[in-house]
Design an enzyme around this catalytic site. Structure first.
Site, PDB file in Angstrom:
ATOM      1  N   HIS A 130      -8.435  -1.115   0.405  1.00 59.14           N
ATOM      2  CA  HIS A 130      -7.611  -2.277   0.753  1.00 59.14           C
ATOM      3  C   HIS A 130      -8.289  -3.595   0.364  1.00 59.14           C
ATOM      4  O   HIS A 130      -7.639  -4.514  -0.134  1.00 59.14           O
ATOM      5  CB  HIS A 130      -7.243  -2.234   2.243  1.00 59.14           C
ATOM      6  CG  HIS A 130      -6.330  -1.094   2.558  1.00 59.14           C
ATOM      7  ND1 HIS A 130      -6.528  -0.219   3.595  1.00 59.14           N
ATOM      8  CD2 HIS A 130      -5.215  -0.658   1.908  1.00 59.14           C
ATOM      9  CE1 HIS A 130      -5.576   0.698   3.584  1.00 59.14           C
ATOM     10  NE2 HIS A 130      -4.766   0.459   2.577  1.00 59.14           N
ATOM     11  N   ASP A 155       1.503   1.183   5.116  1.00 57.94           N
ATOM     12  CA  ASP A 155       0.518   1.242   6.211  1.00 57.94           C
ATOM     13  C   ASP A 155       0.028  -0.154   6.607  1.00 57.94           C
ATOM     14  O   ASP A 155      -0.484  -0.341   7.704  1.00 57.94           O
ATOM     15  CB  ASP A 155      -0.668   2.146   5.806  1.00 57.94           C
ATOM     16  CG  ASP A 155      -1.266   1.729   4.479  1.00 57.94           C
ATOM     17  OD1 ASP A 155      -1.995   0.726   4.454  1.00 57.94           O
ATOM     18  OD2 ASP A 155      -0.994   2.390   3.460  1.00 57.94           O
ATOM     19  N   GLU A 195       8.548  -1.851   1.116  1.00 56.64           N
ATOM     20  CA  GLU A 195       8.197  -0.431   1.284  1.00 56.64           C
ATOM     21  C   GLU A 195       9.483   0.386   1.389  1.00 56.64           C
ATOM     22  O   GLU A 195      10.363   0.062   2.177  1.00 56.64           O
ATOM     23  CB  GLU A 195       7.335  -0.281   2.554  1.00 56.64           C
ATOM     24  CG  GLU A 195       7.209   1.130   3.120  1.00 56.64           C
ATOM     25  CD  GLU A 195       6.480   2.116   2.180  1.00 56.64           C
ATOM     26  OE1 GLU A 195       5.343   1.829   1.788  1.00 56.64           O
ATOM     27  OE2 GLU A 195       7.079   3.176   1.863  1.00 56.64           O
ATOM     28  N   ASP A 213      13.890  -0.731  -1.723  1.00 56.69           N
ATOM     29  CA  ASP A 213      13.385  -0.209  -2.988  1.00 56.69           C
ATOM     30  C   ASP A 213      12.617  -1.335  -3.689  1.00 56.69           C
ATOM     31  O   ASP A 213      13.207  -2.329  -4.113  1.00 56.69           O
ATOM     32  CB  ASP A 213      14.589   0.242  -3.828  1.00 56.69           C
ATOM     33  CG  ASP A 213      14.173   0.801  -5.181  1.00 56.69           C
ATOM     34  OD1 ASP A 213      12.993   0.626  -5.575  1.00 56.69           O
ATOM     35  OD2 ASP A 213      15.028   1.411  -5.842  1.00 56.69           O
ATOM     36  N   GLY A 214      11.302  -1.152  -3.804  1.00 54.74           N
ATOM     37  CA  GLY A 214      10.456  -2.193  -4.391  1.00 54.74           C
ATOM     38  C   GLY A 214      10.826  -2.514  -5.826  1.00 54.74           C
ATOM     39  O   GLY A 214      10.674  -3.652  -6.282  1.00 54.74           O
ATOM     40  N   ASP A 235       0.872  -0.827  -4.416  1.00 56.98           N
ATOM     41  CA  ASP A 235       0.077   0.101  -3.599  1.00 56.98           C
ATOM     42  C   ASP A 235       0.897   1.371  -3.423  1.00 56.98           C
ATOM     43  O   ASP A 235       1.555   1.576  -2.412  1.00 56.98           O
ATOM     44  CB  ASP A 235      -0.247  -0.534  -2.241  1.00 56.98           C
ATOM     45  CG  ASP A 235      -1.102   0.391  -1.387  1.00 56.98           C
ATOM     46  OD1 ASP A 235      -1.558   1.440  -1.890  1.00 56.98           O
ATOM     47  OD2 ASP A 235      -1.300   0.061  -0.199  1.00 56.98           O
ATOM     48  N   SER A 236       0.873   2.202  -4.450  1.00 57.23           N
ATOM     49  CA  SER A 236       1.787   3.352  -4.487  1.00 57.23           C
ATOM     50  C   SER A 236       1.067   4.649  -4.153  1.00 57.23           C
ATOM     51  O   SER A 236      -0.156   4.701  -4.093  1.00 57.23           O
ATOM     52  CB  SER A 236       2.348   3.483  -5.904  1.00 57.23           C
ATOM     53  OG  SER A 236       1.307   3.889  -6.777  1.00 57.23           O
ATOM     54  N   THR A 237       1.851   5.687  -3.991  1.00 58.65           N
ATOM     55  CA  THR A 237       1.316   7.047  -3.947  1.00 58.65           C
ATOM     56  C   THR A 237       1.087   7.501  -5.391  1.00 58.65           C
ATOM     57  O   THR A 237       1.257   6.729  -6.336  1.00 58.65           O
ATOM     58  CB  THR A 237       2.325   7.994  -3.252  1.00 58.65           C
ATOM     59  OG1 THR A 237       3.601   7.815  -3.871  1.00 58.65           O
ATOM     60  CG2 THR A 237       2.447   7.662  -1.777  1.00 58.65           C
ATOM     61  N   PRO A 296       8.506   9.765  -4.855  1.00 60.53           N
ATOM     62  CA  PRO A 296       9.119   8.431  -4.782  1.00 60.53           C
ATOM     63  C   PRO A 296       8.432   7.374  -5.654  1.00 60.53           C
ATOM     64  O   PRO A 296       9.013   6.337  -5.934  1.00 60.53           O
ATOM     65  CB  PRO A 296       9.009   8.054  -3.290  1.00 60.53           C
ATOM     66  CG  PRO A 296       8.171   9.086  -2.626  1.00 60.53           C
ATOM     67  CD  PRO A 296       8.077  10.268  -3.537  1.00 60.53           C
TER      68      PRO A 296
HETATM   69  N1  AG3 Z   1      -2.254   4.580  -1.994  1.00 59.43           N
HETATM   70  C1  AG3 Z   1      -2.968   5.304  -3.035  1.00 59.43           C
HETATM   71  C2  AG3 Z   1      -3.195   6.718  -2.681  1.00 59.43           C
HETATM   72  C3  AG3 Z   1      -3.472   7.635  -3.812  1.00 59.43           C
HETATM   73  C4  AG3 Z   1      -4.284   8.756  -3.338  1.00 59.43           C
HETATM   74  N2  AG3 Z   1      -4.034   9.950  -4.048  1.00 59.43           N
HETATM   75  C5  AG3 Z   1      -4.365  11.186  -3.606  1.00 59.43           C
HETATM   76  N3  AG3 Z   1      -4.944  11.346  -2.487  1.00 59.43           N
HETATM   77  N4  AG3 Z   1      -4.077  12.209  -4.386  1.00 59.43           N
HETATM   78  C6  AG3 Z   1      -2.831   4.565  -0.714  1.00 59.43           C
HETATM   79  C7  AG3 Z   1      -2.111   3.755   0.274  1.00 59.43           C
HETATM   80  C8  AG3 Z   1      -3.043   3.005   1.136  1.00 59.43           C
HETATM   81  N5  AG3 Z   1      -2.505   1.752   1.536  1.00 59.43           N
END
Ligand code: AG3
Length: 274
Positions: free
Chosen positions: A62, A86, A106, A137-138, A155-157, A162
């Site tokens: 962060h 988060d 988000e 939807d960002g 700050d994505s997955t 998604p």
């Molecule tokens: N966003 C990035 C997470 C990527 C992690 N990937 C994984 N564990 N395979 C995190 C959100 C935190 N604010």
């Protein structure tokens, strides 16, 4: 009895954390969401089986996402975070007195609710009066706000489920258009060990759109391989010449760490070579 959480990073590699107990589990409209209490890293947020953040190492990600961008821009007033439900990046952003407004876009409102409930330390910034939390939807938000922002964060997955659209070239073009003439953006771009093709293609796409493109690194023990990358696209400002630090209570970020993060080992440099 021992309970272990395992994230399968690929078919040959996993990370395991011993778990005291599961605090929450649900299937949201977008993804599976779990909160577990690990022995080593405290509470951990998991989306679709992937570690998102833990109480004990969240500060690295962060701080390094938020402060590198905000110390590259001399006067960041309007800031957008796409994803990041988060609240961790927002908590760092509101430490900057120059910031007048920070929008969180988000897509999954359950991430926000669960973070407020189980990760109050991480979510606390969401209550700052300058913060506007939007469950939306960002991608749409970015498309609909041309020329509006000084700094945009993604700050994505991982680029599955998604978040797929957040790693696409037309999204980076929309981010460019949503920035002011001197704006910049930073996206989390995964591991230089585990996701080389992704880093290469993101860098190429961003370089096609932005005049200045940079990659920088941080150490995040609970993410795949522990070595993590961030990609910055900037219209004007140079992150190698950061402004003097505007924040005090950081555990990872300093001006020296900011500059050092752009020093790339040759095998990483190679990923972003023309
Ligand atoms: N966003 C990035 C997470 C990527 C992690 N990937 C994984 N564990 N395979 C995190 C959100 C935190 N604010």
């Amino acid at each position: 009895m021992e309970l272990w959480f395992t994230e399968l990073q690929n078919s040959n590699l996993s990370i395991g954390l011993r778990v005291n107990r599961t605090l929450h589990s649900e299937q949201t409209e977008f993804q599976s969401l779990d909160v577990v209490e690990t022995v080593q890293y405290g509470r951990m947020l998991v989306l679709d089986g992937c570690v998102m953040t833990t109480d004990k190492d969240e500060f690295v990600y962060h701080e390094m996402l938020a402060h590198v961008g905000l110390h590259t821009h001399p006067e960041p007033k309007n800031v957008l975070v796409v994803g990041g439900g988060d609240g961790g990046v927002i908590r760092e952003i509101v430490k900057h007195p120059a910031v007048e407004r920070a929008v969180l876009a988000e897509i999954d409102g359950r991430v926000i609710d669960i973070s407020r409930e189980y990760f109050p330390q991480i979510a606390q910034g969401l209550n700052d009066p300058r913060v506007d939390v939007q469950v939306c939807d960002g991608i749409k938000h970015v498309q609909e706000h041309k020329g509006k922002y000084d700094v945009i964060y993604v700050d994505s997955t991982d680029p599955i489920g998604p978040a797929v659209g957040l790693f696409a070239k037309d999204f980076y073009q929309a981010v460019y258009d949503a920035l002011k003439p001197d704006g910049l953006f930073v996206a989390q771009t995964e591991s230089p060990f585990a996701n080389q093709d992704l880093i290469r293609h993101v860098h190429r796409d961003v370089r096609d759109i932005f005049p200045h493109t940079y990659l920088y690194l941080a150490h995040i023990p609970t993410y795949p391989t522990g070595m993590w990358s961030f990609t910055m696209g900037s219209k004007q400002y140079n992150p190698l010449e950061p402004v003097a630090s505007r924040v005090r209570d950081t555990k990872y970020y300093t001006t020296e760490v900011h500059k050092a993060a752009f020093a790339l080992p040759p095998f990483v440099q190679e990923l972003v070579q023309k």
